[in-house]
Design a protein around this motif. Structure first.
Motif, PDB file in Angstrom:
ATOM      1  N   GLY A 190      31.992  43.978  40.728  1.00 18.36           N
ATOM      2  CA  GLY A 190      33.463  44.124  40.961  1.00 18.36           C
ATOM      3  C   GLY A 190      33.919  43.857  42.386  1.00 18.36           C
ATOM      4  N   MET A 191      33.078  44.506  43.362  1.00  6.63           N
ATOM      5  CA  MET A 191      33.534  44.296  44.575  1.00  6.63           C
ATOM      6  C   MET A 191      33.239  43.104  45.350  1.00  6.63           C
ATOM      7  SD  MET A 191      31.270  46.470  47.399  1.00  6.63           S
ATOM      8  CE  MET A 191      31.380  48.147  46.703  1.00  6.63           C
ATOM      9  N   ALA A 192      32.083  42.249  44.843  1.00  4.85           N
ATOM     10  CA  ALA A 192      31.731  41.129  45.306  1.00  4.85           C
ATOM     11  C   ALA A 192      32.863  40.036  45.229  1.00  4.85           C
ATOM     12  CB  ALA A 192      30.301  40.595  44.703  1.00  4.85           C
ATOM     13  N   ALA A 193      33.174  39.483  46.494  1.00  5.91           N
ATOM     14  CA  ALA A 193      33.982  38.235  46.326  1.00  5.91           C
ATOM     15  C   ALA A 193      33.093  36.967  45.873  1.00  5.91           C
ATOM     16  CB  ALA A 193      34.693  38.001  47.758  1.00  5.91           C
ATOM     17  N   ASP A 194      31.847  36.999  46.396  1.00 10.66           N
ATOM     18  CA  ASP A 194      30.720  35.949  45.956  1.00 10.66           C
ATOM     19  C   ASP A 194      29.507  36.885  46.222  1.00 10.66           C
ATOM     20  OD1 ASP A 194      29.678  33.810  45.062  1.00 10.66           O
ATOM     21  OD2 ASP A 194      30.400  32.511  46.592  1.00 10.66           O
TER      22      ASP A 194
END
Length: 492
Positions: A444-448
């Protein structure tokens, strides 16, 4: 249907062990619980819980449970100590109607070939032939014939990542209680192994074909005559004959459970080439360059080969070296946070120096040095920017250029926002974590994100690890010319 009070024991020994990892798991690596502390692990042991209150009630009998962070093989003395206590407590607790056997399924022990089979045989002997044993397992466990034949019920997670781990344990307990209440006795178990061994990062239930294969289990379980349906992908980083995929369908209709187990096994076999990595992959330098060039922030990279929650040593400084080899990161034009490299001596030095001090360290390789160039200590000079204690583990953050390395005195996962403590991963351009597929909070944290195919004890490239004890033929070690395997289930 019985309405008397049941006596059901709870115990087990759970760890995932890479035989390619130089780490050795000792007694201090296990969290050992007994008595009320053991019962408190499970919500359903509360007398007010509907499972415990139904019928004539249940007396849950705490035996002993030992669980450890994945790592290298368990030391012989540690296995002997824990298994002896579990067996003794099981024998002394008798007579038991049933036993909830909370294990993992991928434990390796120094000098043993199938540790779970040996442990389960000893527990069965201690419990006696009339006690029903119900195992709750990780889907990355291994299910040999010698192991499965000692159990009456066995089930596994149906999600990877394992968001249903506690549901699995409750299902094992619930199915056991239902059988004991109904007085049906031992069910049939249709067991079959599949000659496929894939890493967990290629078998996530977020993607096909695992999503549909695992998604079908609940429907099979709901059929009349079926008690449970389970599928294991096996554990790819142990070099033992038992390591391969498996299916077990349990129930009272012998023909039906055999038919369903065979269909699941054939479906898995036919889909073997369709399994793909759960995210985009690349070699370390390419992953770092792509992440630096991206506008997505924070950009997460998995240092997958040294993932301590899959059995890696957690002490390889390989990715730290690759981050600082990037000119933008070395110059501070981009920033990266890289937890958590295990190195007790380096952490001691940082705590002695204090926040703000300049340090010159040799980082990593605490147990892995000498196993290859990727495992040699890395010369790190920089500033101590943070000293914390995270879940009882001291952690020191050292910054050089734009890279902040988090060093830990013991092997520690970084899976949730809370694991980072005062260091906010959202404030960095890159976050490079020793993990495989991203756990839910990291996802959920990762933008990519990218899965870096890095070296280590849980290398995703199985062919370069050097398996030589697994039974062949076995996909992907063997492919072209591989004859169709016999996937006829055995009835236990």
């Amino acid at each position: 249907m019985s309405t008397r009070k049941l006596r059901i024991g709870i115990g087990g020994m759970a760890i995932e062990s890479s035989t390619f990892c130089p780490h050795r798991s000792g007694y201090e690596d296990f969290r050992v619980t007994r008595g009320q502390e053991l019962l408190d692990r499970y919500a359903w042991t509360d007398p007010a819980h509907e499972l415990s209150a139904a019928g004539g009630g249940i007396e849950w009998v705490p035996l002993v449970h030992a669980v450890a962070l994945p790592g290298g093989p368990v030391e012989t003395e540690t296995y002997d100590r824990i298994s002896a206590e579990l067996v003794t407590r099981t024998r002394e607790a008798g007579p038991l109607d049933g036993l909830v056997y909370d294990i993992h399924g991928a434990m390796s022990v120094v000098g043993m070939t199938d540790a779970e089979a040996a442990l389960t045989a000893a527990v069965r002997a201690a419990a006696g032939p009339d006690t029903l044993l119900s195992a709750a397992m990780d889907l990355h466990g291994n299910v040999s014939y010698d192991f499965a034949r000692h159990l009456d019920l066995l089930t596994a997670h149906r999600l990877a990542p394992h968001e249903d781990a506690w549901d699995t344990r409750e299902r094992a307990a619930r199915k056991l209680v239902e059988r004991l209440r109904d007085g049906k006795g031992r069910p049939y178990r249709a067991w079959v192994q599949i000659p496929v061994l894939l890493p967990g990062e290629k078998t996530s239930t977020r993607l096909e074909p695992a999503r549909s294969l695992y998604g079908s289990l609940a429907g099979i379980e709901a059929k009349d005559g079926v008690t449970d349906a389970a599928m294991w992908v096996g554990y790819a980083w142990a070099d033992e004959p038992r390591c391969r995929a498996a299916v077990v369908v349990t129930g009272d209709d012998a023909d039906l459970v055999r038919e369903e187990a065979g269909a699941l096994a054939r479906g898995y076999w036919e889909a073997r080439r369709d399994f793909v990595f759960v995210g985009p992959t690349g070699q370390a330098d390419a992953c770092v360059a792509k992440a630096v060039a991206s506008d997505a922030r924070p950009f997460l990279i998995s240092d997958s080969g040294d993932n301590p929650t899959a059995g890696g040593a957690g002490d390889l400084p390989y990715m730290l070296g690759r981050l600082l080899a990037n000119e933008d990161l070395a110059a501070g034009r981009a920033t990266a946070l890289h937890p958590g490299i295990t190195d007790r001596a380096a952490v001691d030095a940082c705590f002695t120096a204090g926040v703000g001090a300049s340090v010159e360290l040799r980082v990593g390789g605490e147990v892995s040095a000498g196993t290859g160039p990727h495992a040699e200590p890395y010369a790190l000079s920089g500033e101590v920017v943070s000293l914390q204690t995270l879940d009882g583990v001291r952690a020191a953050a050292v910054r050089r250029g734009g890279v902040t390395a988090v060093l830990t005195e013991r092997r520690k996962p970084f899976h949730t926002r809370a694991d980072f403590g005062a260091l906010d991963p959202h404030t960095y351009d890159l976050v490079v974590v020793k993990i495989g597929y991203l756990e839910p909070e990291l996802y959920g944290m990762a933008a990519d994100w990218l899965l870096a195919l890095t070296p280590g004890g849980v290398d995703q490239d199985l062919l370069r690890l050097g398996h030589h004890r697994v039974e062949r033929p076995l996909y992907p070690f063997d492919d072209e010319g591989f004859e169709e395997p016999d996937l006829t289930p055995a009835l236990l």
